[in-house]
Enzyme design. Structure first.
Site, PDB file in Angstrom:
ATOM      1  N   GLU A 159       0.836  -1.199   0.000  1.00 58.38           N
ATOM      2  CA  GLU A 159       0.000   0.000   0.000  1.00 58.38           C
ATOM      3  C   GLU A 159       0.874   1.253   0.000  1.00 58.38           C
ATOM      4  O   GLU A 159       1.860   1.342   0.717  1.00 58.38           O
ATOM      5  CB  GLU A 159      -0.898  -0.011   1.242  1.00 58.38           C
ATOM      6  CG  GLU A 159      -1.816   1.182   1.343  1.00 58.38           C
ATOM      7  CD  GLU A 159      -2.561   1.232   2.668  1.00 58.38           C
ATOM      8  OE1 GLU A 159      -3.599   1.925   2.736  1.00 58.38           O
ATOM      9  OE2 GLU A 159      -2.114   0.589   3.646  1.00 58.38           O
ATOM     10  N   LYS A 190     -10.198  -0.173  -2.247  1.00 56.95           N
ATOM     11  CA  LYS A 190     -10.576  -0.374  -0.854  1.00 56.95           C
ATOM     12  C   LYS A 190     -12.044  -0.029  -0.664  1.00 56.95           C
ATOM     13  O   LYS A 190     -12.500   1.051  -1.045  1.00 56.95           O
ATOM     14  CB  LYS A 190      -9.698   0.482   0.058  1.00 56.95           C
ATOM     15  CG  LYS A 190      -9.886   0.171   1.535  1.00 56.95           C
ATOM     16  CD  LYS A 190      -8.866   0.908   2.393  1.00 56.95           C
ATOM     17  CE  LYS A 190      -8.980   0.497   3.859  1.00 56.95           C
ATOM     18  NZ  LYS A 190      -8.011   1.202   4.707  1.00 56.95           N
ATOM     19  N   CYS A 206      -5.126  -2.690   3.653  1.00 54.41           N
ATOM     20  CA  CYS A 206      -4.934  -2.326   5.055  1.00 54.41           C
ATOM     21  C   CYS A 206      -5.898  -3.070   5.963  1.00 54.41           C
ATOM     22  O   CYS A 206      -6.028  -4.280   5.874  1.00 54.41           O
ATOM     23  CB  CYS A 206      -5.025  -0.811   5.206  1.00 54.41           C
ATOM     24  SG  CYS A 206      -4.404  -0.214   6.795  1.00 54.41           S
TER      25      CYS A 206
END
Length: 508
Positions: free
Chosen positions: A270, A330, A383
């Site tokens: 990321e 995401k 994440c």
């Protein structure tokens, strides 16, 4: 009695359960001593049982939760103060406020269970508290966008005796089973064993035995040929990502790592590019892609991206070697980290206190097409969204591998890195899929479908993790049911508690 004396007495009552809650930290990664979690919850249940009324039980539950969450997520202070620019005192207060809020969940369990069970210890410890614990952890996973970190079921991953239930019931189901064992331990404490106690002990041993046996079951089958992957870890400190010189250092670091990588799939973590993808110098991107193309390798990178059609920003995993640049964006964003919830009320936090770069993203949506690499289909998540296990299922069903891209340098030097790795171990177990983890500073790893680390890099070092990974197909029971099966078991336990309570009232 003065108010000061009353406050001191109340503090003296709340300190022991808070310390009991805090000690559970050592039951999770990187310590992995899961019996401490069982002991901590069992002691909490014993205190709830001995409380004079439901109100006092709720205070005990809250104090336990405050200690538990203060210890379990203390590392948020690092992101707020060290890298977010929040004054230290205010950051401490923010973490304490979060812990105080999350502590309301075990307080709710304690209060509701005492009200449900009445004067019956058996109903309280063997039905109401375990069922309530499962339901409230599930509630914590989605209410107010959810914060399911530190569910007690994670302590079983991957070697606890109840880990084998994860492919059936998910982590919340494992939490409920662990809470039942804790309730049984509290029930047996100080009792002279009678026949029913022996039966309950036999049931506990059988439960653990079944859990161990279930770990031997292969719920999914191989799909396609093994894929050789190279996961890159730049180990770039969070305070060396956003300046002009820092940008050059970031790009150079990952350029050198890509040059050294030898694999069919190369993965950058990321924000490996700490600028929007369209701002990456074209010559640099061409040079990186040329090294991948020479060995006919696919390259996936974590990068913030501006969608030209919608003019919205996304945090995504982009397949750069495909001319169409497909991506998994995401879906579950971090409040205050990636967007401002209730902007009219809370925009001042961003504007005046926090200094978070690359913020205010849009969600990529719940169902996205996996990234195709050779004959494998890779469902990427970014994440902490892999903490939301049920939300990953629609994409996992289409995929043969899972991929998590993270930048946990926000919490460098803390247990958050290992805790996040343990969460990914649970996702691998639940789905019967290998999990690839490419992170900036750790835990960069390949996790097998049985939840074990197949390969792993040490934290906070620059390096390349190379491994051969077999994709898997088919659905575990949890992939078919999601959390429904665990919630059904909890609901049945609540109904049984209600029936027994009424039956006791009728014959009393």
């Amino acid at each position: 009695m003065s108010r000061w004396q009353a406050a001191r007495r109340q503090l003296a009552r709340l300190l022991p359960p808070a310390l009991i809650g805090a000690m559970a930290l050592f039951g999770f990664a990187p310590f992995y001593f899961w019996p401490l979690v069982l002991l901590s919850v069992a002691l909490l249940f014993g205190l709830v049982d001995s409380a004079p009324d439901a109100r006092r039980a709720a205070w005990i539950g809250w104090a336990w939760g405050f200690g538990y969450f203060s210890a379990g997520v203390h590392w948020i202070f690092i992101s707020l103060h060290t890298y977010g620019g929040m004054p230290a005192a205010l950051a401490v207060l923010a973490v304490a406020a979060l812990a105080a809020f999350l502590a309301l969940y075990p307080a709710l369990v304690a209060y509701a269970a005492r009200r449900l069970a009445g004067e019956s210890r058996a109903i309280l410890l063997l039905l109401a508290l375990p069922a309530g614990w499962l339901l409230v952890e599930w509630l914590r996973g989605w209410l107010f966008t959810g914060f399911p970190w530190a569910a007690i079921g994670y302590s079983q991953m991957p070697d606890g005796p109840l880990a084998g239930f994860a492919p059936l019931l998910g982590v919340y189901g494992v939490s409920g089973l662990l809470a039942w064992l804790a309730g049984l331990a509290a029930w047996l404490l100080g009792r002279r064993l009678v026949r029913i106690d022996a039966a309950l002990l036999a049931g506990a041993l059988l439960l653990c035995g079944v859990g161990i046996a279930l770990k031997q079951v292969a719920w999914t089958t191989p799909s396609g040929k093994p894929l050789k992957v190279a996961l890159l870890q730049g180990a770039i400190p969070q305070n060396q990502k956003w300046g002009v010189d820092d940008l050059i250092y970031n790009l150079r670091t990952y350029y050198q790592l890509v040059k050294q990588a030898k694999a069919e799939l190369i993965v950058l973590p990321e924000t490996a590019f700490p600028i929007f993808l369209h701002e990456v110098p074209p010559d640099y991107l061409d040079a990186v892609l040329s090294y991948a193309q020479v060995q006919n390798a696919a390259l996936i990178a974590g990068a913030p991206r501006l969608d030209a059609k919608s003019q919205r920003y996304y945090n995504g995993a982009v397949l750069l070697t495909d001319p169409k640049r497909p991506a998994n964006y995401k879906a579950h964003l971090v409040p205050f980290g990636e967007y401002v919830p209730l902007r009219p009320l809370f925009a001042w936090v961003y504007d005046n206190i926090l200094h978070m770069p690359l913020a205010d993203f849009s969600s990529g949506g719940p169902v996205q097409t996996p990234l195709a690499v050779r004959d494998q289909r890779i469902a990427a998540n970014i994440c902490y969204e892999d903490v939301f296990g049920e939300e990953l299922l629609p994409n996992a069903r289409q995929a043969t591998m899972l991929l998590n891209l993270s930048n946990l340098a926000w919490f460098d030097g803390s247990v958050a890195l290992a805790q996040h790795g343990q969460i990914s171990q649970a996702r691998a177990l639940e789905t019967g899929r290998p999990m690839l983890r490419a992170t900036n500073s750790g835990t960069t790893a390949v996790i097998s479908p049985n939840g074990q680390y197949a390969a792993r890099l040490p934290e906070r070092i620059e390096g390349i993790l190379t491994a051969s990974v077999q994709g898997m197909q088919g659905n575990t029971p949890y992939m078919r049911w999601g959390n429904a099966a665990a919630l059904l078991l909890a609901g049945m336990a609540v109904l049984a508690a209600l029936w027994l309570r009424r039956r006791q009232a009728r014959f009393s």
